[in-house]
Design an enzyme around this catalytic site. Sequence first.
Site, PDB file in Angstrom:
ATOM      1  N   ILE A 114       0.992  -1.332   0.022  1.00 37.67           N
ATOM      2  CA  ILE A 114       0.037   0.054  -0.026  1.00 37.67           C
ATOM      3  C   ILE A 114       0.907   1.281  -0.031  1.00 37.67           C
ATOM      4  O   ILE A 114       0.397   2.381   0.231  1.00 37.67           O
ATOM      5  CB  ILE A 114      -0.979   0.111   1.095  1.00 37.67           C
ATOM      6  CG1 ILE A 114      -0.362  -0.187   2.485  1.00 37.67           C
ATOM      7  CG2 ILE A 114      -2.054  -0.908   1.058  1.00 37.67           C
ATOM      8  CD1 ILE A 114       0.168   0.944   2.959  1.00 37.67           C
ATOM      9  N   ASP A 159      -2.028  -2.256  -3.898  1.00 41.61           N
ATOM     10  CA  ASP A 159      -3.122  -1.124  -3.892  1.00 41.61           C
ATOM     11  C   ASP A 159      -2.484   0.036  -4.724  1.00 41.61           C
ATOM     12  O   ASP A 159      -2.826   0.808  -5.253  1.00 41.61           O
ATOM     13  CB  ASP A 159      -3.390  -0.299  -2.637  1.00 41.61           C
ATOM     14  CG  ASP A 159      -4.404   0.840  -2.958  1.00 41.61           C
ATOM     15  OD1 ASP A 159      -5.422   0.515  -3.702  1.00 41.61           O
ATOM     16  OD2 ASP A 159      -4.341   1.901  -2.242  1.00 41.61           O
ATOM     17  N   HIS A 184      -5.318   1.981  -6.660  1.00 39.28           N
ATOM     18  CA  HIS A 184      -4.807   2.869  -5.907  1.00 39.28           C
ATOM     19  C   HIS A 184      -5.795   3.920  -5.070  1.00 39.28           C
ATOM     20  O   HIS A 184      -6.104   4.961  -5.290  1.00 39.28           O
ATOM     21  CB  HIS A 184      -3.605   4.000  -6.316  1.00 39.28           C
ATOM     22  CG  HIS A 184      -2.900   4.762  -5.366  1.00 39.28           C
ATOM     23  ND1 HIS A 184      -1.812   5.268  -5.825  1.00 39.28           N
ATOM     24  CD2 HIS A 184      -3.074   4.853  -3.999  1.00 39.28           C
ATOM     25  CE1 HIS A 184      -1.085   5.794  -4.505  1.00 39.28           C
ATOM     26  NE2 HIS A 184      -2.111   5.803  -3.791  1.00 39.28           N
ATOM     27  N   ILE A 185      -6.644   3.199  -4.225  1.00 47.13           N
ATOM     28  CA  ILE A 185      -7.936   3.605  -3.629  1.00 47.13           C
ATOM     29  C   ILE A 185      -7.778   3.583  -1.987  1.00 47.13           C
ATOM     30  O   ILE A 185      -8.756   3.674  -1.531  1.00 47.13           O
ATOM     31  CB  ILE A 185      -9.184   2.993  -3.919  1.00 47.13           C
ATOM     32  CG1 ILE A 185      -8.980   1.337  -3.846  1.00 47.13           C
ATOM     33  CG2 ILE A 185      -9.617   3.194  -5.350  1.00 47.13           C
ATOM     34  CD1 ILE A 185     -10.315   0.714  -3.817  1.00 47.13           C
ATOM     35  N   SER A 208      -6.932   5.804   0.247  1.00 45.88           N
ATOM     36  CA  SER A 208      -7.431   6.817   0.946  1.00 45.88           C
ATOM     37  C   SER A 208      -8.851   7.217   0.562  1.00 45.88           C
ATOM     38  O   SER A 208      -9.413   8.381   0.877  1.00 45.88           O
ATOM     39  CB  SER A 208      -6.510   7.991   0.969  1.00 45.88           C
ATOM     40  OG  SER A 208      -6.333   8.595  -0.459  1.00 45.88           O
TER      41      SER A 208
HETATM   42  O1  LIG Z   1      -2.026  10.087  -0.013  1.00 45.98           O
HETATM   43  C1  LIG Z   1      -1.016   9.314  -0.449  1.00 45.98           C
HETATM   44  O2  LIG Z   1       0.077   9.679  -0.813  1.00 45.98           O
HETATM   45  C2  LIG Z   1      -1.683   8.009  -0.826  1.00 45.98           C
HETATM   46  O3  LIG Z   1      -1.113   7.182  -1.847  1.00 45.98           O
HETATM   47  C3  LIG Z   1      -2.960   7.514  -0.449  1.00 45.98           C
HETATM   48  O4  LIG Z   1      -3.218   6.275  -0.841  1.00 45.98           O
END
Ligand SMILES: O=C(O)C(=O)CO
Length: 326
Positions: free
Chosen positions: A242, A268, A292-293, A295
């Site tokens: 992640i 992710d 890439h989800i 957040s």
């Molecule tokens: O804010 C970030 O850097 C992220 O990758 C969130 O997933």
Amino acid sequence: MSTGKAYKVLITHPEVPQEGIDLLKENCELIQVQSLPTNRAELLQKIRGVDGVLWGGHEALNAEVLDAAGPQLKSISTMSAGIDYVDVPEVKKRKIPLGHTPTVLNTAVADLAVGLLIAAGRRFHEGRRKIETDNWENYHLNWMLGQDIRDSIVGFYGFGGIGQAIAKRLSGFDIDQVLYTTRRRVHKEIEQELNAKKVDFDTLLAQSDFVVIASPLTADTQGVFNTTAFNKMKETAVLVNIGRGKIVNQDDLYEALKSNKIFAAGLDVTDPEPLSAKDKLLSLDNVVVLPHIGSATKRTRAEMATIAAHNVLRGLVGEPMLSPAY
Ligand SMILES: O=C(O)C(=O)CO
């Protein structure tokens, strides 16, 4: 025409949550990039002469942008934790305060990481494919067996706020031990609370049943998960990423998954993003890939915008930002 407002601020993305915009508009004249995906020419044109910038996407923030803005620029905040798309030395050189939004997204990313860890370890993607291809064969007793989390060793490559939030959640799954590899040891109390022990990278790889990448992308972390690393992992190990896609050598990961050198992966983040629908990684049963989800919850994104706006406002008046990036 003057608006009577003290500062001009550019918002570089049309979808920055209203919570951030409302804060800024009290004292600032706002200009907003409307194109999506971002049209670089529009960005470079609208940034001219602004005092502050709320950087809403993952577009490269570099000398070109800073030159286009001009010397009056005095405050920038991203709306992200990771700032690998920012040329930090360039921003520093110009003495412009730079903020970002870590911490506030820890829980959302940690929830997703636990989801990926379970999904990859328990073969969710492969199971779905079995159904779609009419291969639901649960008359076997040893069909679709996965990895237990109970009594496992979970190793963290990077153990900041997000890694610790993941470990905290996993403590409810009766894991045996947390290992972590970082440059600096975390506080003793945190180690005690999470039953965590700092180890070197090779030990992390050799002993962990689940390896979670929760580190930023830097020159030191780029590509460290490669064939050499995968060869040191257990054949039953599950990799979760992640952090950032480039921390993993994706060709090497593909080979490791295809040849069952490791059991599965849950990602992710990928390299590149977006990943092509034709990417060979997607042909594998034993990898769960998300776009890439980490957040991507309404509340988290609103809070990220709020913190980014506070950072910008503080930078404009010369106060320390809530979350400075350097
Ligand atoms: O804010 C970030 O850097 C992220 O990758 C969130 O997933």
